[in-house]
Scaffold this motif. Structure first.
Motif, PDB file in Angstrom:
ATOM      1  N   GLU A  51      -0.869   3.287 -13.954  1.00 13.85           N
ATOM      2  CA  GLU A  51       0.045   3.593 -12.849  1.00 13.85           C
ATOM      3  C   GLU A  51      -0.649   4.400 -11.754  1.00 13.85           C
ATOM      4  OE1 GLU A  51       3.613   5.333 -14.402  1.00 13.85           O
ATOM      5  OE2 GLU A  51       4.054   3.613 -15.693  1.00 13.85           O
ATOM      6  N   CYS A  52      -1.885   4.033 -11.437  1.00 11.75           N
ATOM      7  CA  CYS A  52      -2.626   4.705 -10.370  1.00 11.75           C
ATOM      8  C   CYS A  52      -2.441   3.962  -9.044  1.00 11.75           C
ATOM      9  CB  CYS A  52      -4.113   4.785 -10.720  1.00 11.75           C
ATOM     10  SG  CYS A  52      -4.472   5.883 -12.122  1.00 11.75           S
ATOM     11  N   ASP A  53      -2.595   4.686  -7.938  1.00 10.31           N
ATOM     12  CA  ASP A  53      -2.381   4.119  -6.607  1.00 10.31           C
ATOM     13  C   ASP A  53      -3.699   4.081  -5.836  1.00 10.31           C
ATOM     14  OD1 ASP A  53      -1.520   3.308  -4.131  1.00 10.31           O
ATOM     15  OD2 ASP A  53       0.076   4.814  -3.950  1.00 10.31           O
ATOM     16  N   PHE A  54      -4.169   2.842  -5.553  1.00 13.11           N
ATOM     17  CA  PHE A  54      -5.408   2.643  -4.800  1.00 13.11           C
ATOM     18  C   PHE A  54      -5.116   2.093  -3.402  1.00 13.11           C
ATOM     19  CE2 PHE A  54      -6.625   2.354  -9.259  1.00 13.11           C
ATOM     20  CZ  PHE A  54      -7.818   3.062  -9.316  1.00 13.11           C
ATOM     21  N   SER A  55      -3.919   2.294  -2.893  1.00  9.53           N
ATOM     22  CA  SER A  55      -3.537   1.724  -1.593  1.00  9.53           C
ATOM     23  C   SER A  55      -4.511   2.135  -0.493  1.00  9.53           C
ATOM     24  CB  SER A  55      -2.128   2.183  -1.210  1.00  9.53           C
ATOM     25  OG  SER A  55      -1.168   1.715  -2.128  1.00  9.53           O
ATOM     26  N   GLY A  56      -5.010   1.140   0.239  1.00  9.82           N
ATOM     27  CA  GLY A  56      -5.885   1.417   1.369  1.00  9.82           C
ATOM     28  C   GLY A  56      -7.268   1.924   0.995  1.00  9.82           C
ATOM     29  N   ASN A  71      -0.384  -1.606 -14.265  1.00 10.15           N
ATOM     30  CA  ASN A  71       0.674  -1.227 -13.317  1.00 10.15           C
ATOM     31  C   ASN A  71       0.131  -0.372 -12.171  1.00 10.15           C
ATOM     32  OD1 ASN A  71       2.701  -2.562 -14.821  1.00 10.15           O
ATOM     33  ND2 ASN A  71       2.924  -0.797 -16.164  1.00 10.15           N
ATOM     34  N   CYS A  72      -1.035  -0.744 -11.673  1.00  7.20           N
ATOM     35  CA  CYS A  72      -1.643  -0.023 -10.549  1.00  7.20           C
ATOM     36  C   CYS A  72      -1.296  -0.696  -9.220  1.00  7.20           C
ATOM     37  CB  CYS A  72      -3.160   0.042 -10.726  1.00  7.20           C
ATOM     38  SG  CYS A  72      -3.702   1.111 -12.089  1.00  7.20           S
ATOM     39  N   ILE A  73      -1.456   0.054  -8.136  1.00  6.07           N
ATOM     40  CA  ILE A  73      -1.153  -0.457  -6.792  1.00  6.07           C
ATOM     41  C   ILE A  73      -2.453  -0.610  -6.016  1.00  6.07           C
ATOM     42  CG2 ILE A  73       0.078  -0.001  -4.633  1.00  6.07           C
ATOM     43  CD1 ILE A  73       2.048   1.711  -6.256  1.00  6.07           C
ATOM     44  N   PHE A  74      -2.700  -1.846  -5.553  1.00  8.11           N
ATOM     45  CA  PHE A  74      -3.888  -2.153  -4.754  1.00  8.11           C
ATOM     46  C   PHE A  74      -3.475  -2.702  -3.391  1.00  8.11           C
ATOM     47  CE2 PHE A  74      -5.459  -2.351  -9.119  1.00  8.11           C
ATOM     48  CZ  PHE A  74      -6.691  -1.729  -9.042  1.00  8.11           C
ATOM     49  N   VAL A  75      -2.393  -2.193  -2.832  1.00  5.46           N
ATOM     50  CA  VAL A  75      -1.895  -2.671  -1.547  1.00  5.46           C
ATOM     51  C   VAL A  75      -2.884  -2.302  -0.435  1.00  5.46           C
ATOM     52  CG1 VAL A  75      -0.037  -2.499   0.151  1.00  5.46           C
ATOM     53  CG2 VAL A  75       0.503  -2.525  -2.299  1.00  5.46           C
ATOM     54  N   ASP A  76      -3.312  -3.318   0.327  1.00  8.44           N
ATOM     55  CA  ASP A  76      -4.269  -3.122   1.438  1.00  8.44           C
ATOM     56  C   ASP A  76      -5.617  -2.564   0.967  1.00  8.44           C
ATOM     57  OD1 ASP A  76      -2.546  -3.984   3.555  1.00  8.44           O
ATOM     58  OD2 ASP A  76      -1.491  -2.077   3.420  1.00  8.44           O
ATOM     59  N   THR A  77      -5.940  -2.745  -0.297  1.00  2.00           N
ATOM     60  CA  THR A  77      -7.215  -2.256  -0.841  1.00  2.00           C
ATOM     61  C   THR A  77      -8.343  -3.228  -0.518  1.00  2.00           C
ATOM     62  OG1 THR A  77      -6.019  -1.203  -2.662  1.00  2.00           O
ATOM     63  CG2 THR A  77      -8.383  -1.525  -2.962  1.00  2.00           C
ATOM     64  N   ASN A  78      -9.518  -2.695  -0.198  1.00  2.00           N
ATOM     65  CA  ASN A  78     -10.685  -3.525   0.083  1.00  2.00           C
ATOM     66  C   ASN A  78     -11.448  -3.767  -1.221  1.00  2.00           C
ATOM     67  OD1 ASN A  78     -13.175  -4.614   0.862  1.00  2.00           O
ATOM     68  ND2 ASN A  78     -13.143  -3.559   2.833  1.00  2.00           N
ATOM     69  N   LEU A  79     -11.377  -5.012  -1.710  1.00  2.00           N
ATOM     70  CA  LEU A  79     -12.061  -5.399  -2.949  1.00  2.00           C
ATOM     71  C   LEU A  79     -13.146  -6.438  -2.660  1.00  2.00           C
ATOM     72  CD1 LEU A  79      -8.865  -5.654  -5.179  1.00  2.00           C
ATOM     73  CD2 LEU A  79     -10.682  -3.955  -5.445  1.00  2.00           C
ATOM     74  N   PHE A  80     -13.675  -6.419  -1.451  1.00  2.00           N
ATOM     75  CA  PHE A  80     -14.701  -7.381  -1.062  1.00  2.00           C
ATOM     76  C   PHE A  80     -15.895  -7.310  -2.011  1.00  2.00           C
ATOM     77  CE2 PHE A  80     -18.508  -8.358   1.545  1.00  2.00           C
ATOM     78  CZ  PHE A  80     -18.233  -9.699   1.803  1.00  2.00           C
ATOM     79  N   VAL A  81     -16.268  -8.447  -2.586  1.00  3.81           N
ATOM     80  CA  VAL A  81     -17.356  -8.627  -3.554  1.00  3.81           C
ATOM     81  C   VAL A  81     -17.286  -7.663  -4.747  1.00  3.81           C
ATOM     82  CG1 VAL A  81     -18.911  -9.704  -1.874  1.00  3.81           C
ATOM     83  CG2 VAL A  81     -19.107  -7.252  -2.291  1.00  3.81           C
ATOM     84  N   ALA A  82     -16.082  -7.175  -5.063  1.00  2.00           N
ATOM     85  CA  ALA A  82     -15.912  -6.387  -6.284  1.00  2.00           C
ATOM     86  C   ALA A  82     -15.981  -7.317  -7.491  1.00  2.00           C
ATOM     87  CB  ALA A  82     -14.572  -5.651  -6.266  1.00  2.00           C
TER      88      ALA A  82
END
Length: 203
Positions: A51-56, A71-82
């Protein structure tokens, strides 16, 4: 560069923090926030994020091996080449996440929200997408062989050139998707025809 091993953190605020190039091994984070943080090229191994928040946040170039993001939040997260190698992502939300060039090797992505994401030409063989929301996702020329797509929502997903052979499509609403140009095996094709009321020889 920093390294944390066997640490446990609860409700810690890392918002906007510079955590680039760090290494996390067997660490657990519960309800921690990393919004707008710099986590470029961070590596995690056997870690648990609950339940961690990685937004932005910036996670581009990060590498995750056998870690769990539940149940984590990746809203608007940059995952380029992750890269996510055998990770458990169940229930996480990837709304508007930048996922170009991402690598997903197997793992459990059940119940995730991947609506409108771009996964063109991705090798997703064997990934579990049980009841995930892949509506409006661009999966053109992606390899979904042997995936668990049970009750996955694929409404309006782009599937031209997508390889679905061997994937479990039980419970998929074929009437909501366009499979034109997708590769299917015989059993899937029969299942597809039956969903539209066709009588297949041998029925």
């Amino acid at each position: 560069m920093f390294q944390y091993i066997d640490q446990h953190y609860v409700e810690v605020n890392y918002n906007g923090k510079d955590l680039k190039f760090g290494e996390l091994i067997r660490c657990t984070f519960e309800r921690c926030t990393f919004t707008n943080g710099s986590l470029e090229e961070i590596t995690t191994s056997n870690c648990r994020f609950i339940e961690c928040d990685f937004s932005g946040a910036y996670l581009n170039g990060s590498i995750h091996t056998e870690s769990a993001f539940v149940n984590c939040i990746f809203v608007d997260t940059n995952l380029f080449v992750a890269k996510f190698d055998n990770c458990k992502m169940t229930g996480s939300d990837f709304s508007n996440a930048q996922m170009d060039g991402i690598t997903i090797f197997q793992g459990d992505w059940s119940y995730t929200n991947l609506r409108h994401t771009r996964l063109v030409k991705q090798d997703l063989k064997g990934v579990r997408f049980y009841e995930a929301d892949l509506s409006n996702t661009n999966l053109e020329k992606a390899d979904l062989r042997d995936c668990d797509l049970t009750r996955t929502i694929l409404a309006h997903a782009k599937l031209h050139g997508t390889d679905l052979r061997g994937a479990n499509l039980d419970g998929v609403d074929f009437k909501s998707i366009n499979v034109s140009g997708a590769r299917m095996d015989r059993d899937q094709a029969v299942h597809f025809l039956r969903s539209f009321g066709a009588k297949v020889e041998g029925d």
